[in-house]
Motif scaffolding. Sequence first.
Motif, short mmCIF file in Angstrom:
data_model
loop_
_atom_site.label_atom_id
_atom_site.label_comp_id
_atom_site.label_asym_id
_atom_site.label_seq_id
_atom_site.Cartn_x
_atom_site.Cartn_y
_atom_site.Cartn_z
N GLU A 61 8.03 51.07 4.46
CA GLU A 61 6.65 51.52 4.28
C GLU A 61 6.07 50.82 3.05
N VAL A 62 4.86 50.32 3.20
CA VAL A 62 4.19 49.61 2.10
C VAL A 62 2.79 50.15 1.94
N GLN A 63 2.44 50.46 0.73
CA GLN A 63 1.05 50.80 0.41
C GLN A 63 0.45 49.65 -0.38
N LEU A 64 -0.77 49.28 -0.01
CA LEU A 64 -1.45 48.15 -0.65
C LEU A 64 -2.73 48.64 -1.31
N GLN A 65 -2.96 48.15 -2.51
CA GLN A 65 -4.16 48.52 -3.25
C GLN A 65 -4.87 47.24 -3.67
N ALA A 66 -6.02 46.99 -3.07
CA ALA A 66 -6.80 45.80 -3.40
C ALA A 66 -7.88 46.15 -4.42
N SER A 67 -8.17 45.19 -5.27
CA SER A 67 -9.20 45.39 -6.28
C SER A 67 -9.73 44.04 -6.74
N GLY A 68 -10.80 44.09 -7.53
CA GLY A 68 -11.31 42.87 -8.13
C GLY A 68 -12.63 42.38 -7.56
N GLY A 69 -13.12 43.04 -6.54
CA GLY A 69 -14.39 42.62 -5.97
C GLY A 69 -15.55 42.89 -6.92
N GLY A 70 -16.69 42.34 -6.56
CA GLY A 70 -17.87 42.55 -7.38
C GLY A 70 -19.00 41.63 -6.94
N LEU A 71 -20.02 41.57 -7.78
CA LEU A 71 -21.19 40.74 -7.53
C LEU A 71 -21.09 39.48 -8.38
N VAL A 72 -21.26 38.34 -7.74
CA VAL A 72 -21.18 37.07 -8.45
C VAL A 72 -22.23 36.12 -7.89
N GLN A 73 -22.72 35.23 -8.71
CA GLN A 73 -23.68 34.25 -8.24
C GLN A 73 -22.97 33.12 -7.49
N ALA A 74 -23.69 32.48 -6.64
CA ALA A 74 -23.14 31.33 -5.91
C ALA A 74 -22.62 30.31 -6.91
N GLY A 75 -21.45 29.76 -6.60
CA GLY A 75 -20.80 28.83 -7.50
C GLY A 75 -19.82 29.47 -8.47
N GLY A 76 -19.87 30.78 -8.54
CA GLY A 76 -19.00 31.51 -9.45
C GLY A 76 -17.62 31.75 -8.88
N SER A 77 -16.85 32.53 -9.63
CA SER A 77 -15.46 32.79 -9.26
C SER A 77 -15.14 34.27 -9.39
N LEU A 78 -14.18 34.69 -8.60
CA LEU A 78 -13.62 36.02 -8.70
C LEU A 78 -12.13 35.93 -8.39
N ARG A 79 -11.38 36.86 -8.94
CA ARG A 79 -9.97 36.97 -8.58
C ARG A 79 -9.69 38.37 -8.07
N LEU A 80 -9.22 38.43 -6.85
CA LEU A 80 -8.83 39.70 -6.25
C LEU A 80 -7.34 39.92 -6.45
N SER A 81 -6.98 41.18 -6.57
CA SER A 81 -5.57 41.55 -6.71
C SER A 81 -5.18 42.49 -5.59
N CYS A 82 -3.95 42.40 -5.18
CA CYS A 82 -3.40 43.30 -4.18
C CYS A 82 -2.02 43.74 -4.68
N VAL A 83 -1.94 44.99 -5.06
CA VAL A 83 -0.68 45.52 -5.58
C VAL A 83 0.03 46.26 -4.46
N ALA A 84 1.28 45.91 -4.25
CA ALA A 84 2.07 46.53 -3.19
C ALA A 84 3.03 47.56 -3.77
N SER A 85 3.12 48.67 -3.08
CA SER A 85 4.11 49.70 -3.41
C SER A 85 5.01 49.87 -2.20
N VAL A 86 6.23 49.39 -2.33
CA VAL A 86 7.18 49.45 -1.21
C VAL A 86 8.04 50.69 -1.37
N THR A 87 7.92 51.59 -0.43
CA THR A 87 8.66 52.85 -0.52
C THR A 87 9.89 52.89 0.37
N SER A 88 9.94 52.01 1.34
CA SER A 88 11.11 51.95 2.21
C SER A 88 11.10 50.64 2.97
N GLY A 89 12.20 50.31 3.59
CA GLY A 89 12.26 49.12 4.42
C GLY A 89 12.49 47.85 3.62
N TYR A 90 11.93 46.77 4.11
CA TYR A 90 12.17 45.47 3.51
C TYR A 90 11.53 45.36 2.12
#
Length: 128
Positions: free
Chosen positions: A1-30
């Motif tokens: 079982e895996v829980q995923l938490q995404a974050s980092g979105g927002g408003l940016v002007q064209a040409g700009g940059s953003l970095r999104l994150s996805c944190v995984a919490s593995v509770t069982s399995g692989y």
Amino acid sequence: EVQLQASGGGLVQAGGSLRLSCVASVTSGYPFDDHVIAWFRQAPGKERGGVSCTSASDYTTQYPDSVKGRFTVSTDYSKDTVYLQMNSLKPEDTAVYYCAAKPTILTVGARVELYDYWGQGTLVTVSS
């Protein structure tokens, strides 16, 4: 079982940059590094489509032409976290971005129906 938490979105002007994150919490399995990790996005009125897919066998990442050269995935396995660095953003990149995971070391593509675990999504808005 895996829980995923995404974050980092927002408003940016064209040409700009953003970095999104996805944190995984593995509770069982692989363990986390035995999962294929993909990023998807869904714009209003459109189907969810893949923007990256990272293999669990050789840890390479595939990108569609629409983001190739602008988006880069990196993974910190010590933190079970995947990052999506988005540069040179365009208004057409506006969408809700999701990370997803599938416990396999086989090569799979970024097809929505293949993935077992999903983050909640984070909104990216690119203004012109």
